[in-house]
Design a protein around this motif. Sequence first.
Motif, PDB file in Angstrom:
ATOM      1  N   PRO A 332     -14.476  20.679  -0.008  1.00  0.00           N
ATOM      2  CA  PRO A 332     -15.189  19.589  -0.695  1.00  0.00           C
ATOM      3  C   PRO A 332     -14.304  18.752  -1.624  1.00  0.00           C
ATOM      4  CG  PRO A 332     -16.416  21.659  -0.838  1.00  0.00           C
ATOM      5  CD  PRO A 332     -15.051  21.994  -0.332  1.00  0.00           C
ATOM      6  N   LEU A 333     -13.163  19.317  -2.043  1.00  0.00           N
ATOM      7  CA  LEU A 333     -12.298  18.605  -2.992  1.00  0.00           C
ATOM      8  C   LEU A 333     -11.178  17.812  -2.313  1.00  0.00           C
ATOM      9  CD1 LEU A 333     -11.821  21.345  -5.771  1.00  0.00           C
ATOM     10  CD2 LEU A 333     -13.364  19.380  -5.784  1.00  0.00           C
ATOM     11  N   LEU A 334     -11.036  17.971  -1.005  1.00  0.00           N
ATOM     12  CA  LEU A 334      -9.878  17.396  -0.316  1.00  0.00           C
ATOM     13  C   LEU A 334      -9.818  15.876  -0.425  1.00  0.00           C
ATOM     14  CD1 LEU A 334      -7.385  18.051   1.309  1.00  0.00           C
ATOM     15  CD2 LEU A 334      -8.760  18.001   3.390  1.00  0.00           C
ATOM     16  N   TRP A 335     -10.931  15.189  -0.139  1.00  0.00           N
ATOM     17  CA  TRP A 335     -10.910  13.722  -0.164  1.00  0.00           C
ATOM     18  C   TRP A 335     -10.754  13.191  -1.584  1.00  0.00           C
ATOM     19  CZ3 TRP A 335     -14.646  10.615  -2.581  1.00  0.00           C
ATOM     20  CH2 TRP A 335     -15.795  11.273  -3.042  1.00  0.00           C
ATOM     21  N   LYS A 336     -11.264  13.938  -2.560  1.00  0.00           N
ATOM     22  CA  LYS A 336     -11.126  13.522  -3.958  1.00  0.00           C
ATOM     23  C   LYS A 336      -9.661  13.603  -4.404  1.00  0.00           C
ATOM     24  CE  LYS A 336     -15.802  14.963  -5.294  1.00  0.00           C
ATOM     25  NZ  LYS A 336     -16.605  15.840  -6.179  1.00  0.00           N
ATOM     26  N   TYR A 337      -8.987  14.686  -4.004  1.00  0.00           N
ATOM     27  CA  TYR A 337      -7.574  14.827  -4.350  1.00  0.00           C
ATOM     28  C   TYR A 337      -6.743  13.743  -3.658  1.00  0.00           C
ATOM     29  CZ  TYR A 337      -3.356  17.204  -5.905  1.00  0.00           C
ATOM     30  OH  TYR A 337      -2.174  17.514  -6.533  1.00  0.00           O
ATOM     31  N   ALA A 338      -7.132  13.393  -2.430  1.00  0.00           N
ATOM     32  CA  ALA A 338      -6.440  12.327  -1.701  1.00  0.00           C
ATOM     33  C   ALA A 338      -6.582  10.984  -2.414  1.00  0.00           C
ATOM     34  CB  ALA A 338      -6.973  12.237  -0.273  1.00  0.00           C
ATOM     35  N   ILE A 339      -7.748  10.732  -3.018  1.00  0.00           N
ATOM     36  CA  ILE A 339      -7.954   9.500  -3.788  1.00  0.00           C
ATOM     37  C   ILE A 339      -6.997   9.462  -4.980  1.00  0.00           C
ATOM     38  CG2 ILE A 339      -9.556   8.329  -5.369  1.00  0.00           C
ATOM     39  CD1 ILE A 339     -11.812   9.022  -3.453  1.00  0.00           C
ATOM     40  N   ALA A 340      -6.887  10.577  -5.694  1.00  0.00           N
ATOM     41  CA  ALA A 340      -6.001  10.636  -6.862  1.00  0.00           C
ATOM     42  C   ALA A 340      -4.549  10.366  -6.473  1.00  0.00           C
ATOM     43  CB  ALA A 340      -6.122  11.995  -7.547  1.00  0.00           C
ATOM     44  N   THR A 341      -4.071  11.006  -5.407  1.00  0.00           N
ATOM     45  CA  THR A 341      -2.681  10.816  -4.998  1.00  0.00           C
ATOM     46  C   THR A 341      -2.448   9.426  -4.418  1.00  0.00           C
ATOM     47  OG1 THR A 341      -3.176  11.886  -2.865  1.00  0.00           O
ATOM     48  CG2 THR A 341      -2.210  13.257  -4.577  1.00  0.00           C
ATOM     49  N   SER A 342      -3.459   8.833  -3.796  1.00  0.00           N
ATOM     50  CA  SER A 342      -3.326   7.469  -3.262  1.00  0.00           C
ATOM     51  C   SER A 342      -3.134   6.460  -4.394  1.00  0.00           C
ATOM     52  CB  SER A 342      -4.558   7.090  -2.440  1.00  0.00           C
ATOM     53  OG  SER A 342      -4.674   7.895  -1.292  1.00  0.00           O
ATOM     54  N   MET A 343      -3.935   6.596  -5.439  1.00  0.00           N
ATOM     55  CA  MET A 343      -3.797   5.691  -6.585  1.00  0.00           C
ATOM     56  C   MET A 343      -2.438   5.876  -7.264  1.00  0.00           C
ATOM     57  SD  MET A 343      -7.616   5.506  -8.289  1.00  0.00           S
ATOM     58  CE  MET A 343      -7.811   7.280  -8.525  1.00  0.00           C
ATOM     59  N   PHE A 344      -1.982   7.124  -7.326  1.00  0.00           N
ATOM     60  CA  PHE A 344      -0.669   7.398  -7.903  1.00  0.00           C
ATOM     61  C   PHE A 344       0.442   6.782  -7.051  1.00  0.00           C
ATOM     62  CE2 PHE A 344       2.853  10.667  -8.343  1.00  0.00           C
ATOM     63  CZ  PHE A 344       3.396  10.074  -9.468  1.00  0.00           C
ATOM     64  N   ALA A 345       0.321   6.898  -5.735  1.00  0.00           N
ATOM     65  CA  ALA A 345       1.346   6.368  -4.827  1.00  0.00           C
ATOM     66  C   ALA A 345       1.478   4.847  -4.963  1.00  0.00           C
ATOM     67  CB  ALA A 345       1.007   6.742  -3.384  1.00  0.00           C
ATOM     68  N   ILE A 346       0.352   4.145  -5.053  1.00  0.00           N
ATOM     69  CA  ILE A 346       0.381   2.687  -5.197  1.00  0.00           C
ATOM     70  C   ILE A 346       0.957   2.295  -6.564  1.00  0.00           C
ATOM     71  CG2 ILE A 346      -1.036   0.592  -5.298  1.00  0.00           C
ATOM     72  CD1 ILE A 346      -2.947   1.986  -3.285  1.00  0.00           C
ATOM     73  N   SER A 347       0.542   2.994  -7.609  1.00  0.00           N
ATOM     74  CA  SER A 347       1.094   2.748  -8.947  1.00  0.00           C
ATOM     75  C   SER A 347       2.597   2.965  -8.961  1.00  0.00           C
ATOM     76  CB  SER A 347       0.440   3.678  -9.974  1.00  0.00           C
ATOM     77  OG  SER A 347      -0.943   3.490 -10.034  1.00  0.00           O
ATOM     78  N   ASN A 348       3.024   3.961  -8.203  1.00  0.00           N
ATOM     79  CA  ASN A 348       4.438   4.321  -8.125  1.00  0.00           C
ATOM     80  C   ASN A 348       5.288   3.185  -7.558  1.00  0.00           C
ATOM     81  OD1 ASN A 348       6.118   6.397  -8.812  1.00  0.00           O
ATOM     82  ND2 ASN A 348       6.255   7.194  -6.752  1.00  0.00           N
ATOM     83  N   ILE A 349       4.766   2.503  -6.555  1.00  0.00           N
ATOM     84  CA  ILE A 349       5.499   1.391  -5.959  1.00  0.00           C
ATOM     85  C   ILE A 349       5.714   0.278  -6.986  1.00  0.00           C
ATOM     86  CG2 ILE A 349       5.363  -0.471  -4.247  1.00  0.00           C
ATOM     87  CD1 ILE A 349       6.153   2.079  -2.973  1.00  0.00           C
TER      88      ILE A 349
END
Length: 419
Positions: A332-349
Amino acid sequence: MQVLATLKSRKLTPEQLFMLSVLAVNGGNYLYNLILGRVLGPAQFADAAVLITFLLVLSFIAMTFQLVTAKFSVLFEDGLFKSFIAKVYKQAFFTGLLLGLLIIVFASQLQSLFNTSSSSMFVIFGFGVPLYFLMSVNRGAYQGKKAYKSLSITYQAEMLSRLLITLGIILLCNIKSSWVIAIGILLSFGFGLFPFKAKQFSFKKIASLDNTYSKQIKRFYLLTAFYELTQIIINNSDILLVKHYFETYEAGLYASLALIGRIVYFIAWMFVMLLLPAVVALQKEGKDTASVLFKYIGYIAVISAIIILVCLGCPELIIKLLFGEAYIAMAPLLWKYAIATSMFAISNIFAYYYLSLDKYVPVIISGIFGMLQVALVIFYHDSLAQVVHMQIIAMALLLVIQLVFFRYKILRDKKLSLN
């Protein structure tokens, strides 16, 4: 047939070959982690996850030297480059030696802090740290000179050797111990050094650089070191805090969740490797750099959206295929964790783009929100779900602030150009 003929007739660019190589390396690293998760089980995998997290922390620290080397490999040429690269190798080696000694000396304390079964894994890991720093400078030189073939070989050699050595000992000798993983990591650093230009590394007295260049290099060192520190905090603090606050079994479950969810970040890193030398080269030529940023942001946004949708649609299937039934509680937490890392990845760029241009405000912003993430997890960790929710809050705020800053810079630059 006509499509195949067209594909064969088209030659891949060095950048495209490097991207394929990075995808293969990330795939191999994922396979390494997935097999460890399946073979060891949640409790023992928690120990392995600590070592893997230490490896990620080390990679971020060493990345300071790699990015500095990459940037000034673009700007410096001939004799100036030789003096520069020799100096960076020397600095990197002694920094790695100091960190390695600290890890070895405090191995027992690290065992107690992270509730691991052994301190020997930290001792073995410490011996490899100087090698990793030399390897990072070597990679930075190839990255800056856009020698993507040699750069690809170093990453592939490290990944393949770690995969084959570690899993070979575990599966053939049936030894399931954390020190085996540490040995695999140590030996992989040696393989990752190749191809290595030994002439560039020397303990002899090095010709000093001009004061102007020295100040420029020091400034970029400080900016990059601070940003890499924020990367360590954001990308690894959750696993270490979960290992500290939760039972070993739950920590192992969370490690599997983090590994799957971070696929977005690892793919994004491929674009960061291409972004920095491209931006520095365009700036050197006095050309517009924003187009490169938009291109890579677009790539990551599309990839992130696909991964989030897949994680939302079939989380149980993903976890069963990758880790097995023992880890199904994390579905149940997989897609939520993916959202967090996606936002981090874009911020990182955004942050690496401005870092390439010697702009320090986005770096400070990342530092603030990295500490916010740590604080939120420290105060709110009643469950693994709450830990993930705290990361989503911190990363959402980070991305919004980065977008606001980017917009502000665009409007400000337009006003200055009109005046």
